[in-house]
Design an enzyme around this catalytic site. Structure first.
Site, mmCIF file in Angstrom:
data_model
loop_
_atom_site.group_PDB
_atom_site.id
_atom_site.type_symbol
_atom_site.label_atom_id
_atom_site.label_comp_id
_atom_site.label_asym_id
_atom_site.label_seq_id
_atom_site.Cartn_x
_atom_site.Cartn_y
_atom_site.Cartn_z
ATOM 1 N N HIS A 1 0.883 -1.050 0.084
ATOM 2 C CA HIS A 1 0.035 0.165 -0.042
ATOM 3 C C HIS A 1 0.926 1.210 -0.184
ATOM 4 O O HIS A 1 1.783 1.276 0.940
ATOM 5 C CB HIS A 1 -1.069 -0.082 1.247
ATOM 6 C CG HIS A 1 -1.975 -1.053 1.089
ATOM 7 N ND1 HIS A 1 -1.676 -2.479 1.555
ATOM 8 C CD2 HIS A 1 -3.297 -1.039 0.482
ATOM 9 C CE1 HIS A 1 -2.899 -3.133 1.185
ATOM 10 N NE2 HIS A 1 -3.724 -2.204 0.483
ATOM 11 N N ALA B 1 11.815 5.353 1.574
ATOM 12 C CA ALA B 1 11.133 3.879 1.273
ATOM 13 C C ALA B 1 10.588 4.237 0.011
ATOM 14 O O ALA B 1 9.868 5.131 -0.411
ATOM 15 C CB ALA B 1 10.427 3.414 2.242
ATOM 16 N N GLY B 2 10.273 2.995 -0.807
ATOM 17 C CA GLY B 2 9.469 3.109 -2.200
ATOM 18 C C GLY B 2 10.592 3.236 -3.353
ATOM 19 O O GLY B 2 11.037 4.293 -3.613
ATOM 20 N N GLY B 3 10.691 2.062 -3.826
ATOM 21 C CA GLY B 3 11.728 1.862 -5.061
ATOM 22 C C GLY B 3 13.187 1.768 -4.881
ATOM 23 O O GLY B 3 13.966 2.003 -5.612
ATOM 24 N N GLY C 1 11.219 -3.108 1.113
ATOM 25 C CA GLY C 1 10.210 -4.320 1.218
ATOM 26 C C GLY C 1 10.507 -5.118 -0.094
ATOM 27 O O GLY C 1 10.889 -6.301 0.115
ATOM 28 N N THR C 2 10.087 -4.912 -1.317
ATOM 29 C CA THR C 2 10.445 -5.594 -2.480
ATOM 30 C C THR C 2 11.729 -6.445 -2.297
ATOM 31 O O THR C 2 11.719 -7.724 -2.765
ATOM 32 C CB THR C 2 10.171 -5.016 -3.911
ATOM 33 O OG1 THR C 2 8.764 -4.369 -3.618
ATOM 34 C CG2 THR C 2 10.253 -5.807 -4.964
HETATM 35 C C1 FMN Z 1 4.389 -7.660 0.216
HETATM 36 C C2 FMN Z 1 4.363 -6.374 0.825
HETATM 37 C C3 FMN Z 1 3.752 -6.142 2.191
HETATM 38 C C4 FMN Z 1 3.705 -4.913 2.895
HETATM 39 N N1 FMN Z 1 3.032 -5.005 3.990
HETATM 40 C C5 FMN Z 1 3.164 -3.962 4.842
HETATM 41 C C6 FMN Z 1 2.567 -3.903 6.153
HETATM 42 O O1 FMN Z 1 1.928 -4.795 6.470
HETATM 43 N N2 FMN Z 1 2.866 -2.652 6.946
HETATM 44 C C7 FMN Z 1 3.490 -1.600 6.292
HETATM 45 O O2 FMN Z 1 4.013 -0.976 7.263
HETATM 46 N N3 FMN Z 1 4.163 -1.633 5.133
HETATM 47 C C8 FMN Z 1 3.900 -2.862 4.349
HETATM 48 N N4 FMN Z 1 4.399 -2.836 3.086
HETATM 49 C C9 FMN Z 1 5.347 -1.699 2.714
HETATM 50 C C10 FMN Z 1 6.722 -1.460 3.283
HETATM 51 O O3 FMN Z 1 6.691 -1.322 4.550
HETATM 52 C C11 FMN Z 1 7.444 -0.574 2.106
HETATM 53 O O4 FMN Z 1 6.997 0.715 2.544
HETATM 54 C C12 FMN Z 1 7.766 -0.693 0.888
HETATM 55 O O5 FMN Z 1 7.925 -2.126 0.515
HETATM 56 C C13 FMN Z 1 8.801 0.090 0.315
HETATM 57 O O6 FMN Z 1 8.907 0.006 -1.149
HETATM 58 P P1 FMN Z 1 9.938 -1.037 -1.900
HETATM 59 O O7 FMN Z 1 8.827 -2.424 -1.861
HETATM 60 O O8 FMN Z 1 10.039 -0.687 -3.470
HETATM 61 O O9 FMN Z 1 11.155 -1.326 -1.011
HETATM 62 C C14 FMN Z 1 4.365 -3.926 2.499
HETATM 63 C C15 FMN Z 1 5.252 -4.021 1.175
HETATM 64 C C16 FMN Z 1 5.088 -5.467 0.336
HETATM 65 C C17 FMN Z 1 5.884 -5.502 -0.863
#
Ligand code: FMN
Length: 326
Positions: free
Chosen positions: A148, A174-176, A197-198
């Site tokens: 999200h 965060a993000g990317g 995350g990813t």
């Molecule tokens: C599979 C998945 C599940 C996620 N679930 C949560 C969550 O439960 N709580 C949360 O704070 N962020 C969640 N996130 C967001 C991550 O904390 C993070 O902000 C995000 O993955 C950063 O971007 P990136 O995927 O490009 O690294 C989730 C991300 C992914 C990919």
């Protein structure tokens, strides 16, 4: 070695954090990131108090380094949150409050339990609100990330959040972000480190089915989209966000026919759960960010932390200094 003040604040070696990722979290992955000197985190969304305890205990069996427990505030289970407070994690990682929700009671309870409080924000007012409520760290999350996300890309959002709140609290980007280049870019934008995350979905310790890990590796980053379809299927109303996930047959089937998905939710969710378990990447949802296009292998999570730190140091000490003339 790259150290920023957030390393001292959170008692970590590298300014690299794992996002709590709901069902995509595991004690092994959380512990591996912390053991390597980053900040691990475990998603506690949907967990019962017993599960919070079990998974925290399992993580502590593998590391005595600090890690965080992650809660989504708009949908927080108070009994699970209370159990998390009893366990006194080093960090309570919050995200996604409703606009009308008071953050302070949650942050105060976390502080009383001895935790540092981080809050993830996708917009400047959201970051300011969290700082006012006492957050110790703001995670500025751009819309290219997985799961999200809000509506602003990381490139403008991060310096905007740094300008707005960076004078009072450190900001993580965060993000990317998936490698050392991302860490250096985030530092240049004024952040004190990154949260990913990813990248960790495609790690040895990630609990995803191997086919889903491979789908991250196979992605060229163009196959993600923002959609409400996974949430509609899960019967969840998210406060102001869509989820960025892999575009697959499941998403394409319901796009533009969300009303029909609401009508057939029970059948859709059963199919979706079965697909997740069997590793059917066409029918199971996979939240992932555009940075999947930068991910080409499935190493141990600790190695990911070390690689990012080493690559960033190399760029800062070898590549960038050569660009300046005196
Ligand atoms: C599979 C998945 C599940 C996620 N679930 C949560 C969550 O439960 N709580 C949360 O704070 N962020 C969640 N996130 C967001 C991550 O904390 C993070 O902000 C995000 O993955 C950063 O971007 P990136 O995927 O490009 O690294 C989730 C991300 C992914 C990919």
């Amino acid at each position: 070695m790259i150290r920023t003040p957030i390393c001292d604040l959170l008692d970590i070696e590298h300014p690299i954090a794992l996002g709590g990722m709901g069902s995509a979290s595991s004690p092994a992955m959380t512990a591996a990131v912390s053991r390597a000197g980053g900040l691990g985190a475990m998603g506690c969304h949907y967990l019962t108090p017993e599960q919070v305890r079990e998974r925290t205990t399992a993580t502590r069996k593998e590391t005595n380094k600090p890690f965080g427990l992650n809660f989504l505030l708009f949908d927080v289970r108070d009994d699970s949150f209370a159990e998390a407070l009893n366990l006194r994690p080093a960090v309570m990682q919050f995200a996604w409050a409703r606009q009308d929700q008071d953050l302070k009671p949650y942050f105060d309870r976390a502080h009383h339990a001895g935790c540092k409080v981080t809050y993830m924000a996708g917009a400047v007012p959201e970051a300011q609100r969290a700082v006012k409520a006492g957050a110790d760290v703001i995670i500025a999350q751009g819309s290219e990330g997985g799961g999200h996300v809000g509506w602003m890309g990381s490139m403008p959002l991060i310096p905007m959040v740094v300008d707005a709140v960076g004078g009072s609290v450190p900001v993580l980007a965060a993000g990317g972000f998936a490698d050392g280049r991302g860490l250096v870019a985030a530092l240049a934008l004024g952040a004190q480190g990154i949260l990913l995350g990813t990248r960790f979905l495609a790690s040895v310790e990630s609990p995803l089915h191997p086919n889903f890990k491979q789908a991250v590796v196979d992605s060229d980053g163009h196959d993600t989209q923002l959609s409400e379809i996974p949430d509609i299927a899960a019967g969840q109303v998210w406060p102001g966000a869509m989820t960025r996930s892999r575009r697959n047959k499941f998403i394409e089937r319901w796009a533009g026919r969300e009303w029909a998905l609401r009508q057939n939710r029970a059948e859709a969710i059963a199919r979706l759960r079965a697909a997740r378990e069997s590793g059917d990447v066409d029918e199971g949802p996979l939240s992932m960010g555009q940075d999947a296009g930068l991910i080409h292998d499935i190493p141990p999570a600790g190695e990911i932390v070390r690689r990012i730190a080493e690559q960033a140091e190399q760029i800062l000490t070898k590549t960038l200094p050569g660009l300046t003339r005196h």
